[in-house]
Design an enzyme around this catalytic site. Sequence first.
Site, PDB file in Angstrom:
ATOM      1  N   THR A  28       0.823  -1.215   0.000  1.00  0.00           N
ATOM      2  CA  THR A  28       0.000   0.000   0.000  1.00  0.00           C
ATOM      3  C   THR A  28       0.851   1.257   0.000  1.00  0.00           C
ATOM      4  N   GLY A  36       2.571  -2.854   8.308  1.00  0.00           N
ATOM      5  CA  GLY A  36       2.883  -3.137   9.706  1.00  0.00           C
ATOM      6  C   GLY A  36       4.365  -3.408   9.854  1.00  0.00           C
ATOM      7  N   GLU A  77      -6.195  -5.818   3.930  1.00  0.00           N
ATOM      8  CA  GLU A  77      -6.277  -7.045   3.122  1.00  0.00           C
ATOM      9  C   GLU A  77      -7.408  -6.944   2.116  1.00  0.00           C
TER      10      GLU A  77
HETATM   11  C1  LIG Z   1      -8.543  -6.808  -6.994  1.00  0.00           C
HETATM   12  C2  LIG Z   1      -8.267  -5.332  -7.054  1.00  0.00           C
HETATM   13  C3  LIG Z   1      -9.246  -4.595  -6.173  1.00  0.00           C
HETATM   14  C4  LIG Z   1      -8.426  -4.788  -8.442  1.00  0.00           C
HETATM   15  O1  LIG Z   1      -7.534  -5.497  -9.277  1.00  0.00           O
HETATM   16  P1  LIG Z   1      -7.158  -4.811 -10.660  1.00  0.00           P
HETATM   17  O2  LIG Z   1      -6.985  -3.362 -10.437  1.00  0.00           O
HETATM   18  O3  LIG Z   1      -6.054  -5.576 -11.241  1.00  0.00           O
HETATM   19  O4  LIG Z   1      -8.411  -4.898 -11.612  1.00  0.00           O
HETATM   20  P2  LIG Z   1      -9.508  -5.952 -11.807  1.00  0.00           P
HETATM   21  O5  LIG Z   1     -10.562  -5.726 -10.780  1.00  0.00           O
HETATM   22  O6  LIG Z   1      -9.868  -5.837 -13.242  1.00  0.00           O
HETATM   23  O7  LIG Z   1      -8.861  -7.407 -11.585  1.00  0.00           O
HETATM   24  C5  LIG Z   1      -8.133  -7.971 -12.666  1.00  0.00           C
HETATM   25  C6  LIG Z   1      -8.394  -9.452 -12.652  1.00  0.00           C
HETATM   26  O8  LIG Z   1      -7.598 -10.023 -11.599  1.00  0.00           O
HETATM   27  C7  LIG Z   1      -8.421 -10.800 -10.783  1.00  0.00           C
HETATM   28  N1  LIG Z   1      -7.871 -10.731  -9.444  1.00  0.00           N
HETATM   29  C8  LIG Z   1      -7.689  -9.646  -8.701  1.00  0.00           C
HETATM   30  N2  LIG Z   1      -7.167  -9.964  -7.502  1.00  0.00           N
HETATM   31  C9  LIG Z   1      -6.991 -11.311  -7.517  1.00  0.00           C
HETATM   32  C10 LIG Z   1      -6.498 -12.274  -6.554  1.00  0.00           C
HETATM   33  N3  LIG Z   1      -6.083 -11.899  -5.318  1.00  0.00           N
HETATM   34  N4  LIG Z   1      -6.464 -13.574  -6.909  1.00  0.00           N
HETATM   35  C11 LIG Z   1      -6.910 -13.948  -8.118  1.00  0.00           C
HETATM   36  N5  LIG Z   1      -7.432 -13.111  -9.079  1.00  0.00           N
HETATM   37  C12 LIG Z   1      -7.450 -11.803  -8.750  1.00  0.00           C
HETATM   38  C13 LIG Z   1      -9.781 -10.172 -10.872  1.00  0.00           C
HETATM   39  O9  LIG Z   1     -10.790 -11.111 -10.526  1.00  0.00           O
HETATM   40  C14 LIG Z   1      -9.824  -9.817 -12.337  1.00  0.00           C
HETATM   41  O10 LIG Z   1     -10.093 -11.008 -13.062  1.00  0.00           O
HETATM   42  P3  LIG Z   1     -11.343 -11.073 -14.059  1.00  0.00           P
HETATM   43  O11 LIG Z   1     -11.129  -9.965 -15.061  1.00  0.00           O
HETATM   44  O12 LIG Z   1     -11.316 -12.437 -14.630  1.00  0.00           O
HETATM   45  O13 LIG Z   1     -12.551 -10.786 -13.187  1.00  0.00           O
HETATM   46  C15 LIG Z   1      -6.852  -5.146  -6.528  1.00  0.00           C
HETATM   47  O14 LIG Z   1      -6.488  -3.856  -6.762  1.00  0.00           O
HETATM   48  C16 LIG Z   1      -6.758  -5.528  -5.068  1.00  0.00           C
HETATM   49  O15 LIG Z   1      -6.570  -6.676  -4.743  1.00  0.00           O
HETATM   50  N6  LIG Z   1      -6.925  -4.511  -4.170  1.00  0.00           N
HETATM   51  C17 LIG Z   1      -6.848  -4.782  -2.738  1.00  0.00           C
HETATM   52  C18 LIG Z   1      -5.421  -4.543  -2.257  1.00  0.00           C
HETATM   53  C19 LIG Z   1      -5.166  -5.313  -1.003  1.00  0.00           C
HETATM   54  O16 LIG Z   1      -5.775  -6.317  -0.715  1.00  0.00           O
HETATM   55  N7  LIG Z   1      -4.187  -4.818  -0.248  1.00  0.00           N
HETATM   56  C20 LIG Z   1      -3.725  -5.501   0.913  1.00  0.00           C
HETATM   57  C21 LIG Z   1      -2.366  -4.944   1.293  1.00  0.00           C
HETATM   58  S1  LIG Z   1      -1.563  -5.960   2.465  1.00  0.00           S
HETATM   59  C22 LIG Z   1      -2.453  -5.667   3.899  1.00  0.00           C
HETATM   60  O17 LIG Z   1      -3.403  -4.939   3.949  1.00  0.00           O
HETATM   61  C23 LIG Z   1      -1.919  -6.443   5.061  1.00  0.00           C
HETATM   62  C24 LIG Z   1      -2.720  -6.191   6.318  1.00  0.00           C
HETATM   63  C25 LIG Z   1      -2.123  -6.949   7.491  1.00  0.00           C
HETATM   64  C26 LIG Z   1      -2.655  -6.402   8.814  1.00  0.00           C
HETATM   65  C27 LIG Z   1      -2.108  -7.173  10.000  1.00  0.00           C
HETATM   66  C28 LIG Z   1      -3.032  -8.318  10.404  1.00  0.00           C
HETATM   67  C29 LIG Z   1      -2.440  -9.321  11.384  1.00  0.00           C
HETATM   68  C30 LIG Z   1      -3.290  -9.656  12.567  1.00  0.00           C
HETATM   69  C31 LIG Z   1      -4.504 -10.446  12.413  1.00  0.00           C
HETATM   70  C32 LIG Z   1      -4.354 -11.910  12.090  1.00  0.00           C
HETATM   71  C33 LIG Z   1      -3.655 -12.721  13.158  1.00  0.00           C
HETATM   72  C34 LIG Z   1      -2.652 -13.671  12.576  1.00  0.00           C
HETATM   73  C35 LIG Z   1      -1.579 -14.031  13.589  1.00  0.00           C
HETATM   74  C36 LIG Z   1      -0.729 -15.151  13.087  1.00  0.00           C
HETATM   75  C37 LIG Z   1       0.291 -15.586  14.154  1.00  0.00           C
HETATM   76  O18 LIG Z   1       0.471 -14.860  15.189  1.00  0.00           O
HETATM   77  O19 LIG Z   1       0.913 -16.665  13.886  1.00  0.00           O
HETATM   78  C1  LIG Z   2      -4.514  -1.664  10.538  1.00  0.00           C
HETATM   79  C2  LIG Z   2      -4.064  -1.689   9.095  1.00  0.00           C
HETATM   80  C3  LIG Z   2      -2.944  -2.455   8.757  1.00  0.00           C
HETATM   81  C4  LIG Z   2      -2.487  -2.461   7.436  1.00  0.00           C
HETATM   82  N1  LIG Z   2      -1.365  -3.192   7.135  1.00  0.00           N
HETATM   83  C5  LIG Z   2      -0.892  -3.170   5.860  1.00  0.00           C
HETATM   84  C6  LIG Z   2       0.304  -3.894   5.527  1.00  0.00           C
HETATM   85  O1  LIG Z   2       0.907  -4.522   6.392  1.00  0.00           O
HETATM   86  N2  LIG Z   2       0.761  -3.831   4.257  1.00  0.00           N
HETATM   87  C7  LIG Z   2       0.105  -3.118   3.274  1.00  0.00           C
HETATM   88  O2  LIG Z   2       0.572  -3.106   2.131  1.00  0.00           O
HETATM   89  N3  LIG Z   2      -1.042  -2.437   3.558  1.00  0.00           N
HETATM   90  C8  LIG Z   2      -1.540  -2.444   4.822  1.00  0.00           C
HETATM   91  N4  LIG Z   2      -2.692  -1.758   5.125  1.00  0.00           N
HETATM   92  C9  LIG Z   2      -3.326  -0.937   4.082  1.00  0.00           C
HETATM   93  C10 LIG Z   2      -4.613  -1.567   3.588  1.00  0.00           C
HETATM   94  O3  LIG Z   2      -4.321  -2.689   2.812  1.00  0.00           O
HETATM   95  C11 LIG Z   2      -5.399  -0.499   2.804  1.00  0.00           C
HETATM   96  O4  LIG Z   2      -5.819   0.467   3.723  1.00  0.00           O
HETATM   97  C12 LIG Z   2      -6.590  -1.121   2.094  1.00  0.00           C
HETATM   98  O5  LIG Z   2      -6.142  -1.898   1.012  1.00  0.00           O
HETATM   99  C13 LIG Z   2      -7.586  -0.059   1.596  1.00  0.00           C
HETATM  100  O6  LIG Z   2      -6.953   0.859   0.717  1.00  0.00           O
HETATM  101  P1  LIG Z   2      -7.068   2.430   1.045  1.00  0.00           P
HETATM  102  O7  LIG Z   2      -6.684   2.630   2.453  1.00  0.00           O
HETATM  103  O8  LIG Z   2      -6.326   3.146  -0.017  1.00  0.00           O
HETATM  104  O9  LIG Z   2      -8.620   2.755   0.937  1.00  0.00           O
HETATM  105  P2  LIG Z   2      -9.384   3.168  -0.420  1.00  0.00           P
HETATM  106  O10 LIG Z   2      -9.228   2.117  -1.434  1.00  0.00           O
HETATM  107  O11 LIG Z   2      -9.007   4.548  -0.753  1.00  0.00           O
HETATM  108  O12 LIG Z   2     -10.904   3.092   0.108  1.00  0.00           O
HETATM  109  C14 LIG Z   2     -11.607   4.280   0.508  1.00  0.00           C
HETATM  110  C15 LIG Z   2     -13.049   4.127   0.066  1.00  0.00           C
HETATM  111  O13 LIG Z   2     -13.075   4.064  -1.378  1.00  0.00           O
HETATM  112  C16 LIG Z   2     -13.887   2.969  -1.785  1.00  0.00           C
HETATM  113  N5  LIG Z   2     -13.393   2.397  -3.040  1.00  0.00           N
HETATM  114  C17 LIG Z   2     -12.098   2.259  -3.440  1.00  0.00           C
HETATM  115  N6  LIG Z   2     -12.030   1.637  -4.627  1.00  0.00           N
HETATM  116  C18 LIG Z   2     -13.322   1.371  -4.999  1.00  0.00           C
HETATM  117  C19 LIG Z   2     -13.925   0.720  -6.124  1.00  0.00           C
HETATM  118  N7  LIG Z   2     -13.184   0.221  -7.132  1.00  0.00           N
HETATM  119  N8  LIG Z   2     -15.283   0.618  -6.155  1.00  0.00           N
HETATM  120  C20 LIG Z   2     -16.025   1.084  -5.131  1.00  0.00           C
HETATM  121  N9  LIG Z   2     -15.520   1.713  -4.047  1.00  0.00           N
HETATM  122  C21 LIG Z   2     -14.184   1.853  -3.984  1.00  0.00           C
HETATM  123  C22 LIG Z   2     -13.744   1.950  -0.659  1.00  0.00           C
HETATM  124  O14 LIG Z   2     -14.864   1.062  -0.660  1.00  0.00           O
HETATM  125  C23 LIG Z   2     -13.716   2.833   0.573  1.00  0.00           C
HETATM  126  O15 LIG Z   2     -15.040   3.094   1.006  1.00  0.00           O
HETATM  127  C24 LIG Z   2      -3.174  -1.726   6.445  1.00  0.00           C
HETATM  128  C25 LIG Z   2      -4.305  -0.967   6.779  1.00  0.00           C
HETATM  129  C26 LIG Z   2      -4.752  -0.952   8.100  1.00  0.00           C
HETATM  130  C27 LIG Z   2      -5.967  -0.134   8.454  1.00  0.00           C
END
Ligand SMILES: CC(C)(COP(=O)(O)OP(=O)(O)OC[C@H]1O[C@@H](n2cnc3c(N)ncnc32)[C@H](O)[C@@H]1OP(=O)(O)O)[C@@H](O)C(=O)NCCC(=O)NCCSC(=O)CCCCCCCCCCCCCCC(=O)O
Ligand SMILES: Cc1cc2nc3c(=O)[nH]c(=O)nc-3n(C[C@H](O)[C@H](O)[C@H](O)COP(=O)(O)OP(=O)(O)OC[C@H]3O[C@@H](n4cnc5c(N)ncnc54)[C@H](O)[C@@H]3O)c2cc1C
Length: 613
Positions: A181, A220, A463
């Site tokens: 991110t 994180g 996520e």
């Molecule tokens: C999917 C998107 C929203 C959009 O993707 P695109 O921009 O590429 O466009 P499309 O929508 O056209 O998608 C293209 C195409 O790809 C397919 N697709 C997309 N994603 C996937 C996928 N993942 N797998 C397979 N296919 C995929 C999609 O279906 C389309 O296909 P079709 O055309 O056929 O439909 C993308 O932009 C997206 O994924 N956005 C989200 C970003 C995201 O998820 N970010 C996460 C960042 S990492 C993060 O947030 C980490 C957080 C961690 C926080 C800490 C938590 C820990 C504590 C809790 C748990 C405890 C565990 C403890 C364990 C221990 O202690 O041991």
């Molecule tokens: C506690 C915490 C831990 C995190 N840890 C990590 C980490 O370890 N690594 C990492 O890489 N990231 C991490 N993140 C980031 C996290 O993955 C992003 O915050 C998340 O993917 C959402 O993206 P954004 O914050 O840009 O929100 P945005 O995508 O800007 O969302 C804002 C609003 O826009 C809307 N929106 C956005 N796109 C669309 C669409 N296509 N259609 C309709 N509505 C839409 C959403 O629904 C939402 O209401 C963490 C976030 C938090 C809060």
Amino acid sequence: MGKSVNPDLAKARSQATFDPANLTNYLYGGPEKLRRKRYLPAFVFKELCTEMSLTDLCLIFLGLLTHVSDYLGLTLSIENMAAKEYKEEGFKSTDDMSREEAYEESMRRAVYTNKRVLQLNLQDQEEQYYFREIFVPGANPFALHYVMFKDAINTQGTEDQIQKWLPLAETYAVTGTYAQTELGHGTFLRGLETTAEYDVQREEFILNTPTITSSKFWPGALGKTANVAILNAKLITKGRNCGMQSFWVPLRHLETHQPLPGITVGDIGPKFGYHTSDNGFLQLNRVRIPRENMLMRYSKVLQDGTFVPPENDRLVYVPMTQFRFVVIGRSGWTLAKAVTVATRYSAVRRQSEITPGGGEVQILDFQTQQHKLFTQIASAYAMIIAAKAAKDLYDSAFSKMEKGNLEDLPMLHALTSSMKAFNTWEMATGVEQCRMACGGHGYLLASGIPQMYTDMVSACTYEGENTVMCLQAARFLNKCQEAANKGERLPQLTRFLQTSRLNISSSLDQDVDLNDIIAAYEFRAATVISEANARLNAGLAMGKSQSEAWNYASQLLVKAALAFSHWFTVRALIENMRGAGFDNSTETLLLQLAKLYALDGMLRYSGDFRKVG
Ligand SMILES: CC(C)(COP(=O)(O)OP(=O)(O)OC[C@H]1O[C@@H](n2cnc3c(N)ncnc32)[C@H](O)[C@@H]1OP(=O)(O)O)[C@@H](O)C(=O)NCCC(=O)NCCSC(=O)CCCCCCCCCCCCCCC(=O)O
Ligand SMILES: Cc1cc2nc3c(=O)[nH]c(=O)nc-3n(C[C@H](O)[C@H](O)[C@H](O)COP(=O)(O)OP(=O)(O)OC[C@H]3O[C@@H](n4cnc5c(N)ncnc54)[C@H](O)[C@@H]3O)c2cc1C
């Protein structure tokens, strides 16, 4: 040494019509797993929080004997170094600490558990989690290291890269994060701006965050803890943008922990919760890493800069899909903890009278209190069991994917995306309901519920933001609906779109048949998915482009994904309760709980169910 149990609580427990051990064993995967789940955190507390008595030592020793094979290497001297280091400063509650102090205390505990996990040779990921979850509650500074950092190496690295990097991660020679991110983009991955430009002369990548919005923001452990990142960036080679790839990027010096040249890194500041996780920012100023640092399991850059694309460009997303399964499961367990606290409290809290003059009753006797809590007990079971069912589907599909068969990837992405949204939203609502059910005492940090909420509600955002995840699932569901409209063959999981009919035999004055409940949820999902598809096609018929029509139908598309998840959850709950081999009294109770869950869902979404008759 047994603690006296509150008589009201003891009485409530004595009235159980089933043996709780049957359920607990089922939830934890059997008596041996349950024993380990209880033993491991107790070991920590015995080692750290009480002076060792001879009795304790014998108990531990006896406990260990049953696992002598596991602990042969364990130094029986309880005053182990890691424990000694921790005990010198003593156990401190983080409730009254500043964010800085809370992070440091959480780090002290995490370092102790990391060292002991290695010394005790706890290999199993789940057992490692059990060992630390109570002692390091909430956001563990190493959470990203334990999950996404290692998962990314395992799923995106070549065998050589896994051999080289995974031991460093397993032994904490490095501490990692997963940096994707950016300040400007979290959802829209194709909008990520960080670049990794290949320098063919030196066979290196030059990493750069060219704008303020390209700064990595949120990962994180980035703020203080991590010294390496799996970092996602736009690969540019031979002048061509080859899309998002993953890279192993050293951030801090392994000895001094100071940021390396070209690296600006720090903490993003106070958050709504998750206080003991140091979410941070990162700017890269033309930082060079060797070509070998690109994770090349699926895509490659050859020495001459030639990009070899992956068989499927979505494979780079696998770590996110994998972690969504963790979040799906954790949501159910978080709600289980909150509703356990609230239910116990409701057994011991006496407030107000039901019969005037009859004396104050346990608040659990109020029907409103039972409705608040029993529906959440049912929801926790439903989420935990549905998460297991989804994980079983994932495991069978992932083993096919590892052999190159990617046909299930779209279904897996849709299932994980919709279930992650459904479970985290249901968990957030449920935990808050449990907090309020405890009145003022639920508002105390000492109740434990506020932190469960403020930590885990972030799972609705991270996520993959929930609305976005629902729309991702809706892509798959809409495609299936289009195929169903043409009479084409559908993936197993969505075949109900073609077969679901509303032939409910139950009538309202009968005890509802469980098969009718599944049929009702299936029919509701099929109807909502079909309606969303119709609205999309209506948008197209109005002359809108595909993307405008998608936006025009998006609210219904989100509903379709949630209705699909709700059906998947109800079906998994009922089918697993029927097939789990419980004794009659336990099965009767669990099927009653499943009915409560399903009928409560029909009440909460009565608009959908009334509409489909
Ligand atoms: C999917 C998107 C929203 C959009 O993707 P695109 O921009 O590429 O466009 P499309 O929508 O056209 O998608 C293209 C195409 O790809 C397919 N697709 C997309 N994603 C996937 C996928 N993942 N797998 C397979 N296919 C995929 C999609 O279906 C389309 O296909 P079709 O055309 O056929 O439909 C993308 O932009 C997206 O994924 N956005 C989200 C970003 C995201 O998820 N970010 C996460 C960042 S990492 C993060 O947030 C980490 C957080 C961690 C926080 C800490 C938590 C820990 C504590 C809790 C748990 C405890 C565990 C403890 C364990 C221990 O202690 O041991
Ligand atoms: C506690 C915490 C831990 C995190 N840890 C990590 C980490 O370890 N690594 C990492 O890489 N990231 C991490 N993140 C980031 C996290 O993955 C992003 O915050 C998340 O993917 C959402 O993206 P954004 O914050 O840009 O929100 P945005 O995508 O800007 O969302 C804002 C609003 O826009 C809307 N929106 C956005 N796109 C669309 C669409 N296509 N259609 C309709 N509505 C839409 C959403 O629904 C939402 O209401 C963490 C976030 C938090 C809060």
